[in-house]
Design a protein around this motif. Structure first.
Motif, short mmCIF file in Angstrom:
data_model
loop_
_atom_site.label_atom_id
_atom_site.label_comp_id
_atom_site.label_asym_id
_atom_site.label_seq_id
_atom_site.Cartn_x
_atom_site.Cartn_y
_atom_site.Cartn_z
N UNK A 1 121.32 48.14 4.34
CA UNK A 1 119.99 48.73 4.19
C UNK A 1 119.09 48.18 5.29
N UNK A 2 118.40 49.06 5.98
CA UNK A 2 117.50 48.62 7.04
C UNK A 2 116.07 48.92 6.63
N UNK A 3 115.21 47.91 6.74
CA UNK A 3 113.83 48.10 6.33
C UNK A 3 112.88 47.53 7.38
N UNK A 4 111.60 47.75 7.20
CA UNK A 4 110.60 47.28 8.15
C UNK A 4 109.39 48.18 8.08
N UNK A 5 108.23 47.64 8.46
CA UNK A 5 107.00 48.43 8.44
C UNK A 5 107.06 49.56 9.46
N UNK A 6 106.25 50.56 9.26
CA UNK A 6 106.19 51.65 10.21
C UNK A 6 105.84 51.15 11.61
N UNK B 1 107.49 49.22 0.28
CA UNK B 1 108.25 50.07 -0.61
C UNK B 1 109.70 49.64 -0.73
N UNK B 2 110.25 49.03 0.29
CA UNK B 2 111.67 48.68 0.27
C UNK B 2 111.98 47.71 -0.85
N UNK B 3 111.06 46.76 -1.06
CA UNK B 3 111.29 45.80 -2.13
C UNK B 3 111.27 46.53 -3.47
N UNK C 1 106.85 37.76 4.39
CA UNK C 1 106.53 38.12 3.01
C UNK C 1 107.63 38.99 2.39
N UNK C 2 108.19 39.86 3.20
CA UNK C 2 109.27 40.72 2.72
C UNK C 2 110.43 39.87 2.21
N UNK C 3 110.79 38.85 2.99
CA UNK C 3 111.87 37.95 2.60
C UNK C 3 111.58 37.28 1.27
#
Lengths: 389, 321
Positions: free
Chosen positions: B12-17, B149-151, B204-206
């Motif tokens: 899964x790949x995530x990150x802000x726009x 949203x990914x979280x 923060x995502x982590x």
């Protein structure tokens, strides 16, 4: 010649500015800069963000923003406050969805127990922080309060990135469907026909049975309860939705599209522009952030090694200068390719929307996290109104 | 670094726009395909750049072939929902009838996270389909919605499982949740930029991932690291040249621009270094730095990043030093 400035006249008269556009282009910072500019024009401005990240606080040089309007003290944050500020004030706030929904429920609850019942409901707990659309609705509700509150002359609204922001505009009508009368009737047992005949004919009951089989009785029960608890919000939300729709269509409401010169962001910005059109709205200004200045590879013919030596002074070591000159050439050439790409993208946009709507902001080497930096950035947004210190 | 991804079938790949999330998704998928794997790149958003970046037209239904070993597809919420409901009802027809029922539609729209769950469920099904090496996906690389949203997205199965507790759906949700929570089976890659806010948000995502999904990030790909415009030991000499140019009576616009551009590039380089360090100090997963590729078109950047991930350095011969 008149300075090209599509934004300043709008800021002077607007009651609401909605900033929309793709993510990662400095939208929130731009919203803050627009707010600052309007405050310096003597207006009482509040910048409202629903971006859960703390970008707005950050660009205003604050640690955190709360769900309450917070005043940014310009005198404390700027070395010199321009005289044009007059009665102008800058405020900011970040939407806390959970608190906003709680406030709304408390405000409209028919009995004191309604809020407690809502809080005990699993779905309420989850919905108040995760449901798309709910968040947008809450923001519009807050916007309504700030807009009609009488204190602020102008609300600058920073929206989430493209896709969500589109929902945002559709929200007034969505809120109505979310609390659809039919679904409420169907989920709330007391409203349903109690007769055997009615139950057999009720198409909902078959579906409800199926949904119970799939999702489990407890979940469907929670959902029924949720609708029951929030039934009283229906009326309130619907009338607000209409009011907000009216505000969004007011002629003192302006939509700005914020983007960067990156070709992909440009494409997204255009997508947004079209979507606005579909919703019978119009973007009245395009802010293009982070535009690389007109670096030309040909400049290197002039800024050659001999010139560099001249500037460095006679005693500069030749070998080092030669190395520096060759490194700079390579890097500058790459930069000029990036500049060319931005120029092409800007020309492409100008052909589609017309150059008169565009305002470009050059690329800066640093992030903005103080009012002082925000002030210098904001100068590019309204060049016809230079700040006199 | 690719070895860590090669051992996971689901990525899964995530990150802000704006940080190049879709570029990174496309590049990882393409890099794995070039290592001889059979790879499917999945977009989950209605407006995702993935198809553009891979230069392929995504139609509904069957995955579209991009290049040798690489396919792409779009998992739409509605189709995924049909697929999910289908597991509880006797036929596709009944499944469609259920979700097209007016009352049920409102239920699905209002029921929290049912769409997100269905998409995850569909991705799992794609992973499990195929019974021979020639039809089975070695890797599925998913372009998730932006990080906040990914979280929520990845945490949905656990939340639903907790809310429903019993029944077929709860069981299904529990199974998917345990898989996502297992870092040895599923990779979660964050794309980021070496700038203040993106770095803060990645950290923060982590943390949120640990809290909500009880697992950490597999790695961070730090996108668009700018090269220094000159070797750092020549900084003093550059400053001297720049000061000389600034005090010259008529340096000329060309010189001014070269000085301005070089100074800007140096600021980028210093900023990138600073935030790369902030990030590395704060997360406990590997951080891979990707260079800035000065290219105009998305597809060629994907090629470059993909080659870079596979260890080819300076594929276009344009990087300084």
């Amino acid at each position: 010649m008149k300075t090209h400035d599509p934004i300043a006249p709008l800021l002077e008269g607007a009651r609401l500015v909605v900033c929309c556009g793709p993510g990662g282009v400095g939208k929130t910072t731009t919203a803050a800069a627009l707010g600052l500019r309007a405050a310096l024009m003597g207006r009482k401005v509040i910048v409202l963000t629903i971006d859960p990240a703390r970008r707005l606080a950050n660009s205003l040089g604050l640690e955190e923003l709360s769900n309450q309007p917070q005043r940014i003290d310009l005198a404390e944050n700027l070395e010199t406050v321009p005289e044009s500020v007059g009665e102008g004030e800058l405020w900011a706030m970040m939407l806390d969805q959970k608190k906003t929904l709680d406030d709304l429920v408390k405000k409209h609850a028919p009995d004191p127990g309604a809020f407690e019942r809502a809080q005990a409901n699993n779905i309420y707990r989850l919905l108040s922080s995760t449901l798309h659309g709910m968040q947008e609705y809450m923001a519009l509700d807050k916007l309504h309060d700030l807009y009609t509150g009488g204190y602020f002359d102008l609300v600058v609204l920073d929206t989430p990135p493209t896709k969500n922001a589109l929902e945002f505009l559709e929200t007034p009508t969505r809120a109505a469907t979310f609390f659809d009368e039919r679904i409420i009737k169907w989920f709330i047992p007391s409203r349903r026909s109690r007769s055997l005949f009615g139950r057999v004919l009720d198409p909902g009951s078959v579906v409800q049975k199926l949904l119970k089989t799939i999702f489990g009785e407890a979940f469907v029960k929670d959902l029924s309860e949720f609708f029951e608890t929030l039934e009283f919000l229906q009326q309130a939300l619907q009338s607000r939705g209409e009011m907000i729709d009216y505000i969004l269509r007011d002629e003192q409401t302006h939509f700005f599209v914020i983007t960067s010169a990156d070709p992909r962001r440009m494409k997204e910005a255009l997508f947004f522009h079209e979507k606005l059109g579909e919703l019978s709205q119009k973007a009245e200004a395009f802010v293009i952030n982070r535009v690389i200045p007109n670096f030309e590879a040909a400049d290197l013919e002039v800024a050659n090694e001999a010139r560099l030596k001249e500037f460095a002074g006679e005693d500069a070591p030749d070998e080092e200068l030669a190395a520096l000159s060759s490194e700079l050439s390579k890097a500058y050439e790459a930069l000029s390719r990036l500049a060319r790409r931005d120029r092409d993208a800007l020309e492409g946009l100008a052909r589609k929307i017309g150059p008169e709507l565009m305002q470009r902001v050059p690329m800066l080497g640093q992030d903005v996290h103080s009012i002082e930096q925000l002030l210098s950035l904001s100068g590019y947004l309204t060049p016809s109104r230079p700040v006199e210190l | 670094m690719m070895e860590q991804l090669e051992s996971k079938r689901l990525i899964f790949v995530t990150g802000k726009g704006g940080v190049g999330k879709s570029t990174v998704t496309a590049a990882i998928a393409s890099a794995l395909a070039r290592r001889g794997k059979r790879v499917l790149a999945v977009e989950t958003d209605t407006y995702s750049a993935l198809a553009d970046l891979l230069d392929v037209k995504l139609l509904e239904g069957a995955p579209a072939m991009v290049e040798r070993g690489l396919w792409a597809t779009n998992v739409r919420a509605e189709d995924a929902l049909v697929h999910t409901i289908r597991q509880f009802v006797p036929s596709d027809r009944v499944s469609r009838a259920v979700i097209h029922n007016r009352v049920a539609r409102v239920f699905f729209k209002a029921a929290p996270s049912v769409n997100e769950f269905s998409i995850l469920n569909k991705v799992m099904a794609l992973r499990d389909e195929g019974d021979s090496p020639s039809t089975r996906w070695d890797h599925i690389v998913v372009d998730l919605p932006a990080s906040g949203h990914a979280v929520t997205f990845l945490g949905v199965p656990r939340t639903l499982n907790g809310m429903m507790r019993v029944g077929g759906f709860a069981k299904m949700a529990g199974k998917i949740a345990s898989e996502i929570e297992d870092p040895s089976k599923v990779a979660v890659v964050a794309a980021a930029l070496p700038e203040e806010m993106p770095v803060k948000e990645t950290i923060e995502l982590g943390q949120q991932l640990e809290e909500t999904v009880r697992r950490g990030l597999t790695m961070v790909l730090l996108n668009m690291m700018h090269e220094a415009p000159f070797a750092p030991e020549r900084e003093a000499l550059f400053d001297r040249v720049r000061a000389g140019a600034a005090s010259a009576s008529t340096p000329g616009i060309e010189v001014e621009r070269v000085m301005e551009g070089s100074a800007l590039a140096w600021e980028w380089y210093e900023r990138d270094l600073k935030y790369a360090k902030v990030l590395k100090d704060a997360v406990d997963c590997p951080v891979l730095e990707l260079p800035m590729f000065y290219e105009a078109d998305g597809a060629s950047v994907v090629d470059r990043v993909s080659a870079y991930l596979n260890g080819e350095r300076d594929p276009g011969g344009e990087l300084a030093s």
